[in-house]
Design a protein around this motif. Structure first.
Motif, PDB file in Angstrom:
ATOM      1  N   GLU A  18      42.170  58.898  66.106  1.00 34.29           N
ATOM      2  CA  GLU A  18      41.809  57.929  65.074  1.00 34.29           C
ATOM      3  C   GLU A  18      41.279  56.691  65.784  1.00 34.29           C
ATOM      4  N   HIS A  19      40.197  56.136  65.264  1.00 36.29           N
ATOM      5  CA  HIS A  19      39.651  54.921  65.877  1.00 36.29           C
ATOM      6  C   HIS A  19      38.913  54.122  64.809  1.00 36.29           C
ATOM      7  N   GLN A  20      38.136  53.144  65.256  1.00 34.35           N
ATOM      8  CA  GLN A  20      37.479  52.247  64.297  1.00 34.35           C
ATOM      9  C   GLN A  20      36.618  52.999  63.288  1.00 34.35           C
ATOM     10  N   GLN A  21      36.034  54.126  63.709  1.00 34.91           N
ATOM     11  CA  GLN A  21      35.140  54.841  62.794  1.00 34.91           C
ATOM     12  C   GLN A  21      35.664  56.223  62.398  1.00 34.91           C
ATOM     13  N   GLN A  22      36.974  56.414  62.554  1.00 35.67           N
ATOM     14  CA  GLN A  22      37.524  57.718  62.172  1.00 35.67           C
ATOM     15  C   GLN A  22      38.984  57.598  61.753  1.00 35.67           C
ATOM     16  N   ILE A 125      39.795  47.673  61.971  1.00 30.69           N
ATOM     17  CA  ILE A 125      39.965  47.170  63.330  1.00 30.69           C
ATOM     18  C   ILE A 125      40.766  48.201  64.115  1.00 30.69           C
ATOM     19  N   LYS A 126      40.124  48.734  65.153  1.00 26.44           N
ATOM     20  CA  LYS A 126      40.687  49.877  65.892  1.00 26.44           C
ATOM     21  C   LYS A 126      40.996  50.961  64.866  1.00 26.44           C
ATOM     22  N   ASP A 127      42.280  51.381  64.746  1.00 22.22           N
ATOM     23  CA  ASP A 127      42.534  52.473  63.786  1.00 22.22           C
ATOM     24  C   ASP A 127      43.289  51.980  62.556  1.00 22.22           C
ATOM     25  N   GLU A 128      43.126  50.682  62.249  1.00 18.35           N
ATOM     26  CA  GLU A 128      43.856  50.139  61.101  1.00 18.35           C
ATOM     27  C   GLU A 128      42.917  49.521  60.074  1.00 18.35           C
ATOM     28  N   ASN A 129      43.373  49.550  58.813  1.00 14.22           N
ATOM     29  CA  ASN A 129      42.653  48.846  57.745  1.00 14.22           C
ATOM     30  C   ASN A 129      43.348  47.500  57.556  1.00 14.22           C
ATOM     31  N   ILE A 130      42.603  46.429  57.795  1.00 16.43           N
ATOM     32  CA  ILE A 130      43.187  45.088  57.787  1.00 16.43           C
ATOM     33  C   ILE A 130      42.554  44.284  56.656  1.00 16.43           C
ATOM     34  N   LEU A 131      43.382  43.544  55.942  1.00 14.99           N
ATOM     35  CA  LEU A 131      42.897  42.711  54.848  1.00 14.99           C
ATOM     36  C   LEU A 131      41.952  41.640  55.398  1.00 14.99           C
ATOM     37  N   ALA A 132      40.757  41.538  54.803  1.00 17.29           N
ATOM     38  CA  ALA A 132      39.799  40.511  55.245  1.00 17.29           C
ATOM     39  C   ALA A 132      40.332  39.128  54.845  1.00 17.29           C
ATOM     40  N   THR A 133      40.075  38.133  55.672  1.00 22.89           N
ATOM     41  CA  THR A 133      40.549  36.778  55.376  1.00 22.89           C
ATOM     42  C   THR A 133      39.531  36.069  54.475  1.00 22.89           C
TER      43      THR A 133
END
Length: 215
Positions: A18-22, A125-133
């Motif tokens: 798993e990475h930024q695009q998978q 970001i990397k392999d995570e979905n992060i809430l945009a600020t």
């Protein structure tokens, strides 16, 4: 070169991890959760969602057609605006693996609705979905407007640059605290600096910080 079989292709993708695009999904039990991943991919660099694959890369296979409808619901009902994707089915070791491919959207942000129907935008970001600020949201909003506005260097801008030039990672809270600038004004200013490639957001310890962007 003999063409890759489905099995070779999927195994090659799984080997990347798993990475930024998978992202791997064992199954889709909640269309809202998938909408979050779709939003994150669309708002970042695009990506692939492998369904029927466990987190550890083991192939579980997709058990029903239901999964396809769940992706459709995630993209059309829970993403605002709708997310376009392509879906392909691969047969690996006698099991079905679905691969949904999402392109980066030219008009950000794409929001995903949460349980209460509130639209939230995500980044990958990397392999995570992060809430945009709020700063990311402002950068996106500003980037749809013409780039003709000049940055006026007032004391405020100067102060922000001086703080950043100390080489520290600056958080929004700290900047507001040290300068007495309102949160709204601080977000607007940081967004402008990010948009003009002077400053970049850095994600560390589950928080966003800002630093001068080195050439």
């Amino acid at each position: 070169m003999k063409p890759l079989t489905d099995t070779d292709y999927i195994h090659a993708l799984i080997a990347e991890g798993e990475h930024q695009q998978q992202d791997f999904k064992f199954e889709i039990s909640d269309a809202r959760k998938i909408a979050k991943t779709l939003s994150a991919f669309a708002n970042t660099d695009g990506g692939r969602l492998l369904i029927g694959v466990k987190d550890n890369g083991k192939i579980a296979g997709v058990r029903s057609e239901e999964e396809k409808y769940m992706i459709e619901a995630a993209a059309q009902l829970y993403c605002v605006p709708e997310v376009e994707y392509t879906l392909k089915t691969y047969i690996v070791e006698g099991r079905q693996v679905l691969v949904a491919t999402i392109e980066e959207t030219p008009h950000k942000p794409v929001y995903a609705k949460d349980e209460t129907g509130k639209p939230l935008a995500y980044l990958r970001i990397k392999d995570e979905n992060i809430l945009a600020t709020p700063i990311h949201l402002r950068v996106w909003q500003q980037s749809d407007s013409p780039r003709g506005e000049l940055i006026r260097y007032t004391e405020r801008e100067q102060l922000l640059l001086e703080q950043l030039e100390q080489g520290v990672l600056l958080s929004l809270n700290r900047y507001c605290r040290q300068t007495g600038v309102s949160r709204r004004a601080a977000e607007h200013l940081l967004a402008k600096f990010v948009r003009y490639d002077i400053v970049e957001p850095v994600f560390e310890n589950h928080k966003f910080y800002f630093r001068i962007k080195n050439e």
